[in-house]
Design an enzyme around this catalytic site. Structure first.
Site, PDB file in Angstrom:
ATOM      1  N   GLU A   1     -20.392  44.936  43.617  1.00  0.00           N
ATOM      2  CA  GLU A   1     -21.665  45.587  43.342  1.00  0.00           C
ATOM      3  C   GLU A   1     -21.989  46.441  44.568  1.00  0.00           C
ATOM      4  O   GLU A   1     -21.997  45.916  45.692  1.00  0.00           O
ATOM      5  CB  GLU A   1     -22.763  44.528  43.124  1.00  0.00           C
ATOM      6  CG  GLU A   1     -24.071  45.188  42.781  1.00  0.00           C
ATOM      7  CD  GLU A   1     -25.223  44.218  42.562  1.00  0.00           C
ATOM      8  OE1 GLU A   1     -25.006  42.995  42.546  1.00  0.00           O
ATOM      9  OE2 GLU A   1     -26.351  44.722  42.427  1.00  0.00           O
TER      10      GLU A   1
ATOM     11  N   ARG B   1     -15.542  30.571  46.603  1.00  0.00           N
ATOM     12  CA  ARG B   1     -15.899  31.626  47.558  1.00  0.00           C
ATOM     13  C   ARG B   1     -15.318  31.293  48.910  1.00  0.00           C
ATOM     14  O   ARG B   1     -15.208  30.122  49.270  1.00  0.00           O
ATOM     15  CB  ARG B   1     -17.415  31.683  47.752  1.00  0.00           C
ATOM     16  CG  ARG B   1     -18.195  32.151  46.594  1.00  0.00           C
ATOM     17  CD  ARG B   1     -19.676  32.126  46.941  1.00  0.00           C
ATOM     18  NE  ARG B   1     -20.124  33.408  47.433  1.00  0.00           N
ATOM     19  CZ  ARG B   1     -20.339  34.458  46.665  1.00  0.00           C
ATOM     20  NH1 ARG B   1     -20.140  34.390  45.374  1.00  0.00           N
ATOM     21  NH2 ARG B   1     -20.756  35.588  47.171  1.00  0.00           N
TER      22      ARG B   1
ATOM     23  N   LYS C   1     -24.721  39.067  51.003  1.00  0.00           N
ATOM     24  CA  LYS C   1     -25.128  40.439  51.347  1.00  0.00           C
ATOM     25  C   LYS C   1     -26.633  40.511  51.576  1.00  0.00           C
ATOM     26  O   LYS C   1     -27.090  41.287  52.405  1.00  0.00           O
ATOM     27  CB  LYS C   1     -24.727  41.398  50.225  1.00  0.00           C
ATOM     28  CG  LYS C   1     -23.260  41.772  50.297  1.00  0.00           C
ATOM     29  CD  LYS C   1     -22.897  42.796  49.258  1.00  0.00           C
ATOM     30  CE  LYS C   1     -22.619  42.137  47.931  1.00  0.00           C
ATOM     31  NZ  LYS C   1     -22.101  43.035  46.916  1.00  0.00           N
TER      32      LYS C   1
HETATM   33  P1  ATP Z   1     -22.886  38.364  47.844  1.00  0.00           P
HETATM   34  O1  ATP Z   1     -23.440  37.043  47.482  1.00  0.00           O
HETATM   35  O2  ATP Z   1     -22.303  38.417  49.213  1.00  0.00           O
HETATM   36  O3  ATP Z   1     -23.809  39.496  47.576  1.00  0.00           O
HETATM   37  P2  ATP Z   1     -21.480  38.964  45.450  1.00  0.00           P
HETATM   38  O4  ATP Z   1     -20.606  37.993  44.761  1.00  0.00           O
HETATM   39  O5  ATP Z   1     -22.787  39.275  44.825  1.00  0.00           O
HETATM   40  O6  ATP Z   1     -21.606  38.528  46.950  1.00  0.00           O
HETATM   41  P3  ATP Z   1     -20.058  41.286  44.641  1.00  0.00           P
HETATM   42  O7  ATP Z   1     -20.114  42.644  45.211  1.00  0.00           O
HETATM   43  O8  ATP Z   1     -20.643  41.055  43.309  1.00  0.00           O
HETATM   44  O9  ATP Z   1     -20.717  40.314  45.700  1.00  0.00           O
HETATM   45  O10 ATP Z   1     -18.567  40.739  44.705  1.00  0.00           O
HETATM   46  C1  ATP Z   1     -17.438  41.478  44.325  1.00  0.00           C
HETATM   47  C2  ATP Z   1     -16.302  40.525  44.093  1.00  0.00           C
HETATM   48  O11 ATP Z   1     -16.011  39.832  45.299  1.00  0.00           O
HETATM   49  C3  ATP Z   1     -16.650  39.481  43.065  1.00  0.00           C
HETATM   50  O12 ATP Z   1     -15.521  39.267  42.249  1.00  0.00           O
HETATM   51  C4  ATP Z   1     -16.986  38.269  43.875  1.00  0.00           C
HETATM   52  O13 ATP Z   1     -16.718  37.107  43.169  1.00  0.00           O
HETATM   53  C5  ATP Z   1     -16.081  38.446  45.091  1.00  0.00           C
HETATM   54  N1  ATP Z   1     -16.675  37.796  46.265  1.00  0.00           N
HETATM   55  C6  ATP Z   1     -17.887  38.028  46.793  1.00  0.00           C
HETATM   56  N2  ATP Z   1     -18.128  37.203  47.826  1.00  0.00           N
HETATM   57  C7  ATP Z   1     -17.013  36.441  47.970  1.00  0.00           C
HETATM   58  C8  ATP Z   1     -16.625  35.387  48.852  1.00  0.00           C
HETATM   59  N3  ATP Z   1     -17.434  34.953  49.805  1.00  0.00           N
HETATM   60  N4  ATP Z   1     -15.406  34.831  48.695  1.00  0.00           N
HETATM   61  C9  ATP Z   1     -14.585  35.264  47.722  1.00  0.00           C
HETATM   62  N5  ATP Z   1     -14.886  36.238  46.856  1.00  0.00           N
HETATM   63  C10 ATP Z   1     -16.083  36.826  46.960  1.00  0.00           C
HETATM   64 MG    MG Z   2     -22.916  40.044  42.797  1.00  0.00          MG
END
Ligand code: ATP
Ligand code: MG
Length: 583
Positions: free
Chosen positions: A59, A286, A296
C-alpha cells in the site's frame, strides 16, 4: 503483538558463523520452505508450472521496511525459483493516506534490492471493473446498501462467541439497492452516511463473514484517479479480485489475514469462471526485528514528530534508512533468506542483520584509516618537514582490491583510548615505555606526555624504529610487537563528521508493552556526532561509498556530504558493544 518466541542467538559475534551454518545446513536437509512445499504440492496435483504467478502488493502509504523485504524476497524469490512472473501491485484503495512519493520510493527500493517485476499495476486500475462486479452482486441479491451509523453496525456485529444480528436494511429490494448504490457513486450522499455490504451471514463463526463492508464513501482526491470516484472499495473486496484479474496463482500475505481467507474465497466465488485459474491465499508470519518498530503508522509518527530526520534516517528500519546507513542489497537478501519464513509470529534478533552486513562488507569494503577521538603523537626522532607515502593494502580479503598510498609524517593522530600512561600487561596498545606498530608504517615507542593545566594529555612524545617500516623486508620490519594501531598524519588528514548510531529503542520489543507507548522506550543516545580525522584518500569518496575504518567498523558516505564537508554514517561497529554489555 504477542511474541511467541525470540529467535535466540548466541551473544558473541563469533558464534553467528556457527548459527548461520546451522541454518544453512538445515535448509540443505530440507531445502523447501513451507510456501514452496505448498507450491510443489500444487504442481504435483496438476497445476501447470506456466500458471505460476506471484505479486508483491504494497500500500503506498509509507516507505518499505525490512519486514517488507521479507515479503519481497519471498515473492520475487519464488518468481526466480519457478521462472514465473511477479507483479508489483500498488494496493491504492485509501486515498486519505496514499501519495505518489511513496509509490516512487517503493519502486526504487524494490529495484535496489535487485528484483525486477513483470507488470507495474494499481488496484485503482480495477475500480471500474470492481464497481461493475458489485452491481452484479447486488443484482444477485448478495449485497445491500446500509445507512445505519457505524456504531449501530458495530453493535449488531456480535462477538466471537455471540452471533450478530441482521441490519434492518438487509432485505431491501434489488432495485432499491441499485438506486442507492448509484447515488453513492454519484456523490449524492455524505461521507459515512451509506456503505455497500456483502450479504453473507450475520451468524457466521468467522466475524469477517458477518456482512462485511465492500464500499465506503470518501470524497477525497486519489493520487491516480483524481476525483473520478467518491466511493472506494475496501481491502478485502479489492485484494482477492485483483489477484483474480491478474491470475495470481499464490497470493502470499501475512498471518493476520488468515481469518480473512474465508472472505477472500467468498468474494472470488461471486465472479469466478471455472475456465480461469483460482488464486489461493496463503499466510506466513510477519518479520519483526528486535529493538525497532515496523508498523508504517508508527514509523510515520517518528518522522512527523521529528524524532528522526525522515523515512531515510539511518536509524530507521526502512530500506531507505538501511541503504543510507550503508547496508548493501546483498546483505538484506542474505538476512531475509537466513531468517527464513515462519508460520508463527516471532522477533528476529537485529544482531543477525548486523552479522549479515559485516560479513558482506568484510569481503567488499576497502580498508582505510580514520581516527574518531584523536590525540596528537609527535615522533621526535622523525625529521621535521619530512613526509613519506606508504603503501597500504586496500583489502586483505580481496587481492584484486589493490593498494593505495597513505602519507606519514612527524605528527600523527591516534585514538585517545589507544594510549595509557600506565596499564596492566593485558593492555596491548600504547603505554609509556612500550612499543606498538603503526598499521602499514613503523614501530613507535611512547617516551613522555605533555599535559595542559587540567591534566589532560595534549601530546604523546614517541620515538620510532627507523628500520621497522612494514613490508620493507628488513629484520626490524618483521619484529613482532603486541599491538597494532591505526593513525592518520595530522598534516594530511581530512576533517570529517562521523555519525555514530545506536539502537533507536532500548527495549527488544518496544511496541509489545500494553501499558506504555512505544516512544517511551526511545534510546536518547541513538545518535552521537563526532568530529573525526580521516586519511586523504577519502576526499575522493562518493555518497554511499562504503569503507572499513580499520579497527573501528564499517562506515558509509552520507548524502549530506558536500565538497567541503565529509559526512560518514557508522553502519556497524566491528565489535558488538551491546553483546559485551549483556555478557
Ligand atoms: P504496516 O503494518 O507496516 O503498514 P502493511 O502490511 O500494512 O504493513 P503493506 O504495504 O500492505 O503493509 O504490505 C505489503 C506486503 O508486505 C503485504 O503482502 C504484507 O503482508 C507484507 N508485509 C508488510 N509488513 C511485513 C512484515 N513485517 N513482514 C513480512 N511481510 C510484511
Ligand atoms: Mg496494509
Amino acid at each position: 503483538m504477542q511474541c511467541d518466541f525470540v529467535v535466540a542467538l548466541p551473544k558473541k559475534i563469533n558464534n553467528f558463523a556457527t548459527y548461520k551454518s546451522d541454518v544453512i545446513m538445515n535448509e540443505e536437509k530440507n531445502s523447501l520452505n513451507f510456501i514452496e512445499q505448498i507450491i510443489e504440492d500444487d504442481l504435483a496435483n496438476g497445476l501447470a508450472q506456466d500458471k505460476l504467478r506471484f505479486r508483491f502488493p504494497p500500500e503506498p502509504n509509507g516507505y518499505l521496511h525490512i519486514g517488507h523485504a521479507a515479503s519481497i524476497c519471498l515473492n520475487f524469490g519464488l518468481g526466480l525459483r519457478y521462472n514465473a512472473p511477479v507483479n508489483l501491485r500498488f494496493d491504492d484503495t485509501n486515498p486519505a493516506k496514499e501519495e505518489q512519493e511513496y509509490v516512487d520510493s517503493i519502486k526504487h527500493d524494490v529495484q535496489w534490492l535487485g528484483f525486477t517485476w513483470d507488470k507495474e499495476l494499481y488496484s485503482s486500475d480495477y475500480f471500474q471493473q470492481l464497481y461493475d462486479w458489485a452491481v452484479e452482486i447486488i443484482k444477485n441479491g448478495k449485497a445491500y446498501v446500509d445507512d445505519q451509523s457505524s456504531e449501530e453496525m458495530a453493535l449488531q456485529k456480535g462477538t466471537p462467541t455471540e452471533p450478530g444480528t441482521d441490519s434492518k436494511n438487509r432485505n431491501r429490494s434489488v432495485e432499491e439497492n441499485l438506486a442507492l448504490f448509484l447515488k453513492m457513486k454519484n456523490g449524492d450522499f455524505e461521507e459515512g452516511s451509506h456503505v455497500l455490504r456483502a450479504k453473507i451471514d450475520m451468524k457466521h463463526v468467522n466475524m469477517h463473514m458477518r456482512d462485511p463492508i465492500m464500499y465506503r464513501i470518501l470524497k477525497r482526491h486519489h493520487h491516480r484517479t483524481g476525483n473520478d470516484w467518491c466511493i472506494y472499495p475496501m481491502y478485502d473486496w479489492t485484494h482477492g479480485e485483483s489477484d483474480y484479474l491478474e491470475q495470481i496463482s499464490h497470493s502470499i500475505c501475512t498471518l493476520e489475514f488468515k481469518s480473512h481467507r474465508d472472505l477472500y474465497d467468498w468474494y472470488i466465488d461471486q465472479v469466478y469462471d471455472p475456465a480461469k485459474l483460482r488464486p489461493k491465499q496463503r499466510e506466513f508470519a510477519r518479520r519483526n526485528l528486535s529493538y525497532t518498530v515496523m508498523s508504517k503508522r508508527k514509523l510515520l509518527q517518528l518522522v512527523e514528530e521529528g524524532i528522526v530526520t525522515g523515512w531515510d534516517d539511518p536509524r530507521m528500519p526502512t530500506i531507505s534508512g538501511l541503504r543510507r546507513r550503508g547496508y548493501t542489497p546483498e546483505s538484506i537478501r542474505t538476512f531475509s533468506e537466513t531468517a527464513g519464513i515462519s508460520k508463527r509470529d516471532n522477533v528476529t534478533d537485529v544482531a543477525l542483520l548486523e552479522y549479515c552486513i559485516k560479513d558482506d562488507l568484510n569481503k567488499t569494503a576497502p580498508r582505510v584509516m580514520a581516527v574518531l577521538d584523536p590525540v596528537k603523537v609527535v615522533i621526535t626522532n622523525y625529521p621535521k618537514g619530512n613526509e613519506e607515502w606508504l603503501t597500504a593494502e586496500n583489502n586483505q580479503e580481496d587481492e584484486s582490491a589493490g593498494f593505495r598510498e597513505v602519507p606519514f609524517s612527524r605528527e600523527i593522530y591516534i585514538e585517545k583510548e589507544d594510549f595509557r600512561e600506565e596499564a596492566n600487561k593485558k593492555f596491548f596498545r600504547l603505554k609509556l615505555g612500550n612499543e606498538v606498530r603503526l598499521k602499514n608504517a613503523y614501530i613507535i615507542k611512547a617516551e613522555s606526555v605533555v599535559k595542559d593545566e587540567n591534566g589532560e594529555i595534549t601530546e604523546i612524545h614517541c620515538t620510532y624504529d627507523t628500520e621497522s617500516l612494514s613490508g620493507s623486508g628488513t629484520e626490524a620490519s618483521q619484529r613482532k610487537v603486541k599491538g597494532t594501531l591505526h593513525w592518520v598524519s595530522i598534516k594530511h588528514a581530512v576533517k570529517a563528521e562521523v555519525r555514530v548510531y545506536d539502537r533507536l529503542f532500548t527495549e527488544e520489543a518496544p511496541d509489545s508493552n500494553k501499558e506504555k507507548d512505544f516512544k517511551d522506550f526511545l534510546n536518547p543516545d541513538s545518535l552521537t556526532v563526532l568530529e573525526a580525522f580521516v586519511e586523504p584518500s577519502l576526499k575522493e569518496a562518493n555518497v554511499l561509498d562504503r569503507f572499513q575504518f580499520q579497527r573501528l567498523g564499517y562506515f558509509c558516505v552520507d548524502k549530506d556530504t558536500t565538497e567541503f564537508h565529509l559526512v560518514f554514517n557508522r553502519t556497524v561497529p566491528l565489535r558488538d558493544s551491546w553483546a559485551k554489555m549483556e555478557e
